[in-house]
Write an enzyme that holds these catalytic residues in place. Structure first.
Site, PDB file in Angstrom:
ATOM      1  CG  ASP A  13      -1.962   1.079   1.160  1.00 55.43           C
ATOM      2  OD1 ASP A  13      -2.613   1.211   0.117  1.00 55.43           O
ATOM      3  OD2 ASP A  13      -2.113   1.799   2.157  1.00 55.43           O
ATOM      4  CB  CYS A  23      -5.731   6.339  -0.437  1.00 57.97           C
ATOM      5  SG  CYS A  23      -4.382   7.212   0.392  1.00 57.97           S
TER       6      CYS A  23
END
Length: 461
Positions: A336, A389
């Protein structure tokens, strides 16, 4: 010299009353001073709001406040940043002469006052009085105290008629940010930009019994398994189940990457860039033997604290992701990656003011380097999940396409769109996941939307 520079600038239709002398002990003043300083740090120095508001290492003007004042400062800053373009336009419309570039401190006081008057449940009189007191306390702003008083009082009187007009006319975000959204999501840009100005719901990942926790907390269960609740009045840590480690806060979009692995139980998985640990917890809860890696000692300590509260056993390693060496490799790697975070603007409204298009370009290069290294940590037949994100394809689809072109042995393993009813549109034609904030529509905006996220499952023979 302009009227504002000489101290003679007046709000149209306002008085020149300069307010009472500054009183450093006046209740609420310290909170407004802190909000003004922190807003300046974000908008003038591009400081991260999260860092400024960190309860341990944050700005002393914030950490030195009591709990209630901290909540107020946070509310003021979130509202001011969510509506900064509109607030500035409103201020500029209400003065005879433009505020000079050098009057930055004055503008910050007006922004903080306006945020309270226009968007918070703070009595107008209190917001005006404290703003005037604050102006009087600052030698740079003392001569403008009358302007502060007149402008904010008039703003309070006219907000019901003027605010809807301004909201329809003024762009909600800086031009660089809006142009990227329009370019990337031509059919959904208006809906995305609209919801980004709304406070988000809170999503919880629960260890078990999602329906039971939804009923207990007054929430709903989403198709991803998350429990969604409207924002509570007090801190999340005061909700039932927090101290027992029954759940953790994690946006439903952020919960998807860890769910993409074909299998987890009994496998060795490394979570690179792991802190604060939501995805790490998911992997461990699913039965994986997890190593959580992060380059920040402070963030890794926070991860350990979160996992202790949740009662989950995970190995941790202090290391930059690109420096991690594992000759035997792992069955699965979750990366991530650090990114522009443009998908989290509802939660972090400072991002359009602290990031830029150049940051997106730079971060895409960082992500590519990390992805190249992560691929070397995967055992033959293993899986690699890459996510971030960001809403920008340069940090997602385009970057991964470049990786696949340079690594022909790797391929995308498409995810099954039927796994998450209501989010079928989040699965791309190639089988990647691409969420954006206007998905998961709901009549109640407090329960609508999710973070913007990109995630892909990659495999090699």
């Amino acid at each position: 010299m302009t009227g504002a520079e000489s101290g003679r600038s007046r709000a149209r239709g306002g008085s020149r009353h300069s307010g009472s002398p500054a009183d450093p002990l006046k209740p609420g003043l310290a909170a407004r001073v802190a909000a003004t300083r922190l807003l300046a740090a974000v908008t003038e120095s591009q400081a991260s709001l999260d860092g400024l508001l960190d309860p341990v290492g944050g700005n002393p003007a914030f950490t030195g406040l009591g709990d209630q004042d901290r909540l107020l400062v946070r509310a003021i800053l979130l509202s001011a940043l969510r509506h900064l373009q509109l607030i500035d336009a409103y201020i500029d419309q209400m003065v005879d002469n433009p505020l000079p570039d050098g009057a930055k401190a004055l503008r910050q006081v007006l922004r903080v006052g306006a945020a309270q008057i226009l968007f918070l449940d703070v009595p107008d009189r209190a917001a005006v009085d404290l703003a005037v007191t604050q102006a009087n306390a600052d030698p740079r702003n003392r001569r403008f105290a009358g302007l502060v008083n007149a402008l904010l009082r008039r703003m309070g009187r006219e907000k019901e008629s003027r605010l809807p007009v301004l909201m329809a006319e003024i762009a909600a975000f800086p031009s660089w940010f809006e142009s990227r959204i329009h370019a990337s999501y031509p059919g959904d840009a208006a809906a995305i930009l609209s919801i980004l100005s709304e406070p988000p719901a809170i999503d919880l990942t629960v260890k078990s019994d999602a329906q039971g926790w939804a009923e207990r907390l007054g929430g709903v269960v989403l198709s991803t398994g998350s429990v969604r609740i409207a924002r509570p009045e007090g801190p999340v840590s005061g909700l039932p189940g927090y101290n027992e480690g029954a759940w953790w806060v994690q946006d439903t979009a952020a919960s998807l990457p860890a769910q993409m692995f074909s299998r987890l139980e009994g496998l060795e998985i490394v979570d690179l860039c792991a802190a604060p640990g939501g995805k790490t917890a998911q992997l461990a809860l699913a039965g994986a033997r997890v190593t959580a890696c992060d380059q920040s000692a402070n963030r890794l300590e926070r991860l350990r604290g979160n996992l202790t509260r949740l009662g989950l056993d995970v190995a941790t390693q202090l290391s930059r992701a690109q420096d991690l060496i594992a000759p035997e490799g792992f069955d699965g790697v979750l990366l991530d990656a650090p990114c522009s975070s443009t998908g989290t603007v509802r939660r972090h409204p400072d991002i359009p003011y602290t990031k830029s298009h150049d940051d997106i370009v730079r971060l895409a290069r960082v992500q590519r380097d990390l992805l190249d290294h992560a691929a070397g940590l995967v055992r033959p037949g293993g899986e690699l999940v890459f996510s971030n994100c960001s809403l920008d394809p340069m940090e997602g689809e385009e970057m991964v396409a470049g990786f696949l072109a340079d690594h022909p042995a790797w391929r995308i393993k498409p995810v099954d769109a039927s796994r998450w009813p209501g989010l079928e549109s989040a699965v791309t034609a190639a089988g990647e996941i691409r969420t954006h904030p206007a998905m998961l529509a709901h009549d109640d905006l407090r329960l609508a939307g999710l973070d913007g996220f990109y995630a892909v499952l990659l495999t090699r023979p």
